[in-house]
Motif scaffolding. Structure first.
Motif, PDB file in Angstrom:
ATOM      1  N   ALA A  95       1.195  15.406  95.986  1.00 42.84           N
ATOM      2  CA  ALA A  95       1.131  16.784  96.483  1.00 42.84           C
ATOM      3  C   ALA A  95      -0.301  17.138  96.878  1.00 42.84           C
ATOM      4  O   ALA A  95      -0.527  17.791  97.906  1.00 42.84           O
ATOM      5  CB  ALA A  95       1.662  17.746  95.430  1.00 42.84           C
ATOM      6  N   ILE A  96      -1.273  16.711  96.068  1.00 43.41           N
ATOM      7  CA  ILE A  96      -2.684  16.957  96.394  1.00 43.41           C
ATOM      8  C   ILE A  96      -3.036  16.260  97.698  1.00 43.41           C
ATOM      9  O   ILE A  96      -3.676  16.838  98.580  1.00 43.41           O
ATOM     10  CB  ILE A  96      -3.600  16.489  95.244  1.00 43.41           C
ATOM     11  CG1 ILE A  96      -3.429  17.388  94.022  1.00 43.41           C
ATOM     12  CG2 ILE A  96      -5.071  16.470  95.693  1.00 43.41           C
ATOM     13  CD1 ILE A  96      -4.098  16.850  92.769  1.00 43.41           C
ATOM     14  N   ASP A  97      -2.610  15.010  97.835  1.00 45.53           N
ATOM     15  CA  ASP A  97      -2.927  14.233  99.042  1.00 45.53           C
ATOM     16  C   ASP A  97      -2.311  14.839 100.304  1.00 45.53           C
ATOM     17  O   ASP A  97      -2.854  14.691 101.396  1.00 45.53           O
ATOM     18  CB  ASP A  97      -2.478  12.783  98.877  1.00 45.53           C
ATOM     19  CG  ASP A  97      -3.340  12.020  97.892  1.00 45.53           C
ATOM     20  OD1 ASP A  97      -4.430  12.519  97.523  1.00 45.53           O
ATOM     21  OD2 ASP A  97      -2.915  10.925  97.470  1.00 45.53           O
TER      22      ASP A  97
ATOM     23  N   PRO B 101     -12.936  11.770  83.623  1.00 46.34           N
ATOM     24  CA  PRO B 101     -11.696  11.141  84.088  1.00 46.34           C
ATOM     25  C   PRO B 101     -10.472  11.878  83.550  1.00 46.34           C
ATOM     26  O   PRO B 101     -10.421  12.246  82.386  1.00 46.34           O
ATOM     27  CB  PRO B 101     -11.766   9.725  83.521  1.00 46.34           C
ATOM     28  CG  PRO B 101     -12.840   9.728  82.504  1.00 46.34           C
ATOM     29  CD  PRO B 101     -13.651  10.964  82.661  1.00 46.34           C
ATOM     30  N   VAL B 102      -9.519  12.132  84.428  1.00 46.29           N
ATOM     31  CA  VAL B 102      -8.261  12.768  84.039  1.00 46.29           C
ATOM     32  C   VAL B 102      -7.111  12.008  84.690  1.00 46.29           C
ATOM     33  O   VAL B 102      -7.306  11.327  85.692  1.00 46.29           O
ATOM     34  CB  VAL B 102      -8.199  14.256  84.454  1.00 46.29           C
ATOM     35  CG1 VAL B 102      -9.254  15.068  83.733  1.00 46.29           C
ATOM     36  CG2 VAL B 102      -8.339  14.411  85.945  1.00 46.29           C
ATOM     37  N   LYS B 103      -5.935  12.143  84.105  1.00 45.61           N
ATOM     38  CA  LYS B 103      -4.744  11.513  84.682  1.00 45.61           C
ATOM     39  C   LYS B 103      -3.766  12.590  85.099  1.00 45.61           C
ATOM     40  O   LYS B 103      -3.608  13.595  84.410  1.00 45.61           O
ATOM     41  CB  LYS B 103      -4.097  10.574  83.659  1.00 45.61           C
ATOM     42  CG  LYS B 103      -4.926   9.345  83.390  1.00 45.61           C
ATOM     43  CD  LYS B 103      -4.160   8.371  82.519  1.00 45.61           C
ATOM     44  CE  LYS B 103      -5.002   7.112  82.324  1.00 45.61           C
ATOM     45  NZ  LYS B 103      -4.222   6.056  81.679  1.00 45.61           N
ATOM     46  N   PHE B 104      -3.126  12.368  86.263  1.00 43.21           N
ATOM     47  CA  PHE B 104      -2.122  13.273  86.786  1.00 43.21           C
ATOM     48  C   PHE B 104      -0.842  12.489  87.032  1.00 43.21           C
ATOM     49  O   PHE B 104      -0.889  11.294  87.351  1.00 43.21           O
ATOM     50  CB  PHE B 104      -2.569  13.869  88.133  1.00 43.21           C
ATOM     51  CG  PHE B 104      -3.734  14.806  88.040  1.00 43.21           C
ATOM     52  CD1 PHE B 104      -3.559  16.105  87.604  1.00 43.21           C
ATOM     53  CD2 PHE B 104      -5.002  14.405  88.419  1.00 43.21           C
ATOM     54  CE1 PHE B 104      -4.630  16.985  87.538  1.00 43.21           C
ATOM     55  CE2 PHE B 104      -6.077  15.272  88.360  1.00 43.21           C
ATOM     56  CZ  PHE B 104      -5.887  16.572  87.915  1.00 43.21           C
TER      57      PHE B 104
ATOM     58  N   ILE C 108      -9.793  19.038  93.674  1.00 41.21           N
ATOM     59  CA  ILE C 108      -9.665  19.262  92.227  1.00 41.21           C
ATOM     60  C   ILE C 108     -10.851  20.069  91.712  1.00 41.21           C
ATOM     61  O   ILE C 108     -10.680  20.995  90.905  1.00 41.21           O
ATOM     62  CB  ILE C 108      -9.499  17.920  91.483  1.00 41.21           C
ATOM     63  CG1 ILE C 108      -8.160  17.275  91.882  1.00 41.21           C
ATOM     64  CG2 ILE C 108      -9.588  18.123  89.971  1.00 41.21           C
ATOM     65  CD1 ILE C 108      -8.011  15.827  91.460  1.00 41.21           C
ATOM     66  N   ARG C 109     -12.064  19.767  92.189  1.00 40.68           N
ATOM     67  CA  ARG C 109     -13.252  20.536  91.782  1.00 40.68           C
ATOM     68  C   ARG C 109     -13.070  22.016  92.125  1.00 40.68           C
ATOM     69  O   ARG C 109     -13.347  22.911  91.321  1.00 40.68           O
ATOM     70  CB  ARG C 109     -14.509  20.013  92.486  1.00 40.68           C
ATOM     71  CG  ARG C 109     -15.293  19.005  91.701  1.00 40.68           C
ATOM     72  CD  ARG C 109     -16.667  18.752  92.327  1.00 40.68           C
ATOM     73  NE  ARG C 109     -16.597  18.216  93.663  1.00 40.68           N
ATOM     74  CZ  ARG C 109     -16.432  16.923  93.940  1.00 40.68           C
ATOM     75  NH1 ARG C 109     -16.311  16.035  92.971  1.00 40.68           N
ATOM     76  NH2 ARG C 109     -16.394  16.507  95.190  1.00 40.68           N
TER      77      ARG C 109
END
Length: 82
Positions: free
Chosen positions: A62-64, A52-55, A74-75
């Motif tokens: 931006a990713i979406d 688990p990571v937080k952004f 992300i992978r």
């Protein structure tokens, strides 16, 4: 007529696939299914570990905008840096 190359190197056409599908659907197909996998294909040949990571919200937005699959994006980004 479209041709498709199978993993074995054999080539099949749309017509051949339609003929096989019809015989399967009407119950007259005499072939054999092997290695049928149900569900999504595995991501790796080894066990997966959740990390688990937080952004920041702006980064997630931006990713979406770039993808419909956050985890895959992300992978791939992490893999590109390794």
């Amino acid at each position: 007529m479209t041709e498709y190359r199978l993993a074995s190197g054999d080539v099949v056409t749309d017509e051949e696939l339609e003929r096989e599908a019809s015989s399967f659907e009407d119950g007259s197909w005499e072939g054999r299914l092997e290695n049928v996998r149900v569900g999504r294909p595995p991501l790796a040949d080894e066990p997966l570990v959740t990390v688990p990571v937080k952004f920041p919200a702006s980064m997630v937005a931006a990713i979406d905008r770039k993808t419909t699959n956050r985890s895959d994006y992300i992978r791939k980004a992490v893999a590109a840096t390794l």
